[in-house]
Design a protein around this motif. Structure first.
Motif, short mmCIF file in Angstrom:
data_model
loop_
_atom_site.label_atom_id
_atom_site.label_comp_id
_atom_site.label_asym_id
_atom_site.label_seq_id
_atom_site.Cartn_x
_atom_site.Cartn_y
_atom_site.Cartn_z
N GLU A 220 7.85 -8.91 -3.70
CA GLU A 220 8.27 -10.00 -2.80
C GLU A 220 9.73 -10.35 -3.08
OE1 GLU A 220 4.85 -11.93 -4.69
OE2 GLU A 220 4.78 -13.17 -2.90
N VAL A 221 10.09 -10.39 -4.36
CA VAL A 221 11.45 -10.81 -4.73
C VAL A 221 12.46 -9.80 -4.18
CG1 VAL A 221 13.02 -11.24 -6.66
CG2 VAL A 221 10.65 -11.99 -6.80
N ILE A 222 12.22 -8.51 -4.42
CA ILE A 222 13.19 -7.50 -3.96
C ILE A 222 13.24 -7.47 -2.44
CG2 ILE A 222 13.89 -5.07 -4.04
CD1 ILE A 222 12.35 -4.77 -6.57
N VAL A 244 0.60 6.83 3.03
CA VAL A 244 -0.36 5.73 3.19
C VAL A 244 -0.27 4.85 1.95
CG1 VAL A 244 -2.00 6.81 4.78
CG2 VAL A 244 -2.20 7.26 2.34
N VAL A 245 -0.56 3.58 2.12
CA VAL A 245 -0.42 2.64 1.00
C VAL A 245 -1.80 2.30 0.43
CG1 VAL A 245 0.38 0.35 0.29
CG2 VAL A 245 1.66 1.65 2.01
N SER A 260 5.10 -7.18 1.86
CA SER A 260 6.40 -6.92 1.20
C SER A 260 6.51 -5.45 0.82
CB SER A 260 6.54 -7.75 -0.08
OG SER A 260 6.48 -9.10 0.23
N VAL A 261 5.43 -4.90 0.31
CA VAL A 261 5.44 -3.48 -0.09
C VAL A 261 5.70 -2.59 1.12
CG1 VAL A 261 3.94 -1.62 -0.93
CG2 VAL A 261 4.05 -3.78 -2.17
N ARG A 262 5.01 -2.89 2.22
CA ARG A 262 5.20 -2.08 3.44
C ARG A 262 6.61 -2.28 4.00
NH1 ARG A 262 0.11 -2.93 2.30
NH2 ARG A 262 -1.48 -1.44 2.95
N PRO A 314 0.27 11.75 1.35
CA PRO A 314 0.58 11.22 0.02
C PRO A 314 0.36 9.71 -0.02
CG PRO A 314 2.43 12.48 0.95
CD PRO A 314 1.45 12.25 2.06
N ILE A 315 -0.05 9.23 -1.18
CA ILE A 315 -0.32 7.80 -1.35
C ILE A 315 0.86 7.14 -2.07
CG2 ILE A 315 -1.83 6.16 -2.57
CD1 ILE A 315 -4.12 8.13 -2.25
N VAL A 316 1.18 5.93 -1.65
CA VAL A 316 2.11 5.09 -2.42
C VAL A 316 1.33 3.88 -2.87
CG1 VAL A 316 4.28 3.81 -2.44
CG2 VAL A 316 3.94 5.61 -0.77
N THR A 317 1.53 3.48 -4.11
CA THR A 317 0.86 2.28 -4.58
C THR A 317 1.84 1.44 -5.39
OG1 THR A 317 -1.14 1.42 -5.63
CG2 THR A 317 -0.10 3.32 -6.70
N TYR A 318 1.39 0.25 -5.81
CA TYR A 318 2.29 -0.62 -6.57
C TYR A 318 1.64 -1.09 -7.85
CZ TYR A 318 0.04 -3.69 -2.98
OH TYR A 318 -0.83 -4.30 -2.10
#
Ligand code: SF4
Ligand code: SF4
Length: 387
Positions: A220-222, A244-245, A260-262, A314-318
């Motif tokens: 969120e901050v970035i 995909v997230v 925020s991530v998306r 491919p997956i992106v995660t946080y």
């Protein structure tokens, strides 16, 4: 998210279990995606049909992912009921915790004087809390993130420590309360008001047990700063196969963080595809609830379900934990690697470190903090509760 204090979180009687007994209709909706409930029955069937000994033991097979609560039309909370059963099992010595020695040893190192590090510059009211896994597996990413955050807030502090969520999830309530309470007390005594977190598990712990603090994720901050993150040549990797997230379970109720991530990914000009079971209805990556230590096959079934919903994309995660778990079976990136090392990550050349090197990297990060934050209030945690 419901906010509760340390003292009322664990209760001898479980009102959520009473609720389930009174209101669960055995509709089976919560069983559809849950590999644990598919094996043992609806929450009401478990609480009425199985012996207390069996209930206590199978509670450790629930990944504590919270999907059941999300889909339940009666708004019941089975995850809390299973967590209470875990806690009851520990309090009454009904469970052999030696099976979890690896994860509990990892946690213990994180909170030790050797690995912990609190560095609070003068006038600091905000800290970055990267958690245990991110600094160990991604020391360069962690440092770049800290530098980025510090540019936004020059007197930002940093704390390397463990939030002790493993103990929390294993039902070690007294130990968790004591360890987390001591950390919180130190931070409050030093006038820390805001915590920026990278790990979804730490985030959930702080959000639940430190309601007096302002708790935000670094995503969120970035995202709110609009910092440019681009691929070197303006290219668009993954154009043909959109990413995909995977939302980590502790974030299922935090739409702001999910967005925020998306937003960060689309800000990099990356295409994001839709995936079944994302956001509020996300699935466990397989690591949740430490199930893998007692039933790797059951934990692996969750991982396979996630892989299936991603397909070839491919997956992106946080979450560094989810990234490590999912990457064993399908290509998975951590969003922070994509943000700070975009070209290398997209080309598949970014490698997350593995144990035992993770411990070495955590120590070198600690040395770097000491060198780069001279004059800060510094502490190494030297606290152990009597168990
Ligand atoms: S928390 Fe997750 S694993 Fe546990 S019962 Fe609910 S859906 Fe199943
Ligand atoms: S979805 Fe809710 S009401 Fe239906 S079986 Fe599960 S806990 Fe019971």
């Amino acid at each position: 998210m419901k906010q509760v204090t340390l003292s009322d979180r664990f209760e001898p009687m479980s009102p959520v279990a009473t609720d389930i007994l009174e209101k669960c209709t055995n509709c089976g909706i919560c069983q559809v995606q849950c590999v644990f409930l598919t094996r043992y029955g609806t929450p009401k069937e478990i609480l009425t049909g199985l012996s207390p000994a069996k209930q206590h033991s199978i509670a450790f097979e629930c990944s504590l992912c919270g999907l059941c609560q999300t889909v339940c039309p009666e708004n019941l909370d089975p995850v809390e009921a299973f967590l209470n059963l875990r806690s009851d099992a520990v309090n009454n010595n009904l469970i052999d915790l030696s099976k979890y020695s690896t994860i509990l040893g990892y946690e213990k190192k994180g909170t030790s004087a050797l690995f912990s590090c609190y560095a609070l510059p003068q006038g600091c009211d905000t800290i970055f809390f990267p958690g245990c896994t991110l600094p160990g597996t991604r020391p360069k990413t962690t440092w770049r993130l800290f530098e980025t955050l510090k540019a936004l807030k020059p007197n930002l502090g940093i704390v390397l420590d463990c939030c002790t969520k493993p103990s929390h999830d294993l039902g070690r309530e007294t130990y968790f309360q004591s360890m987390f309470g001591e950390m919180l007390n130190f931070l409050q005594t030093h006038r820390i008001k805001r915590i920026w977190l990278a790990c979804p598990n730490c985030y959930k712990v702080f959000k639940t047990y430190a309601p007096q603090m302002s708790i935000e994720t670094v995503y969120e901050v970035i995202d709110s700063t609009g910092l440019p993150h681009r691929f070197a040549d303006g290219s668009r990797p993954f154009e043909d196969t959109p990413l995909v997230v995977h939302d980590p379970c502790p974030m299922r109720d935090d739409a702001l963080v999910q967005d925020s991530v998306r937003s960060l990914l689309t800000g990099m000009n990356l295409s994001i595809g839709k995936m079944a079971f994302e956001k509020k209805k996300t699935l466990c990556c397989g690591e949740g609830g430490a199930v893998g230590f007692i039933d790797p096959e059951l934990a692996g079934t969750w991982t396979q379900k996630r892989k299936k919903s991603a397909g070839r994309r491919p997956i992106v995660t946080y979450c560094a934990g989810c990234a490590g778990f999912l990457n064993r079976t399908t290509t998975t990136f951590h969003i922070l690697d994509l943000l700070f090392f975009p070209d290398k990550t997209a080309a598949g050349r970014f490698k997350a470190a593995k144990a035992p090197f993770t411990y070495f990297y955590r120590l070198s990060l600690k040395r770097k903090i000491k060198k780069n934050l001279p004059g800060a209030v510094f502490r190494e945690r030297n606290y152990r509760p009597t168990e």
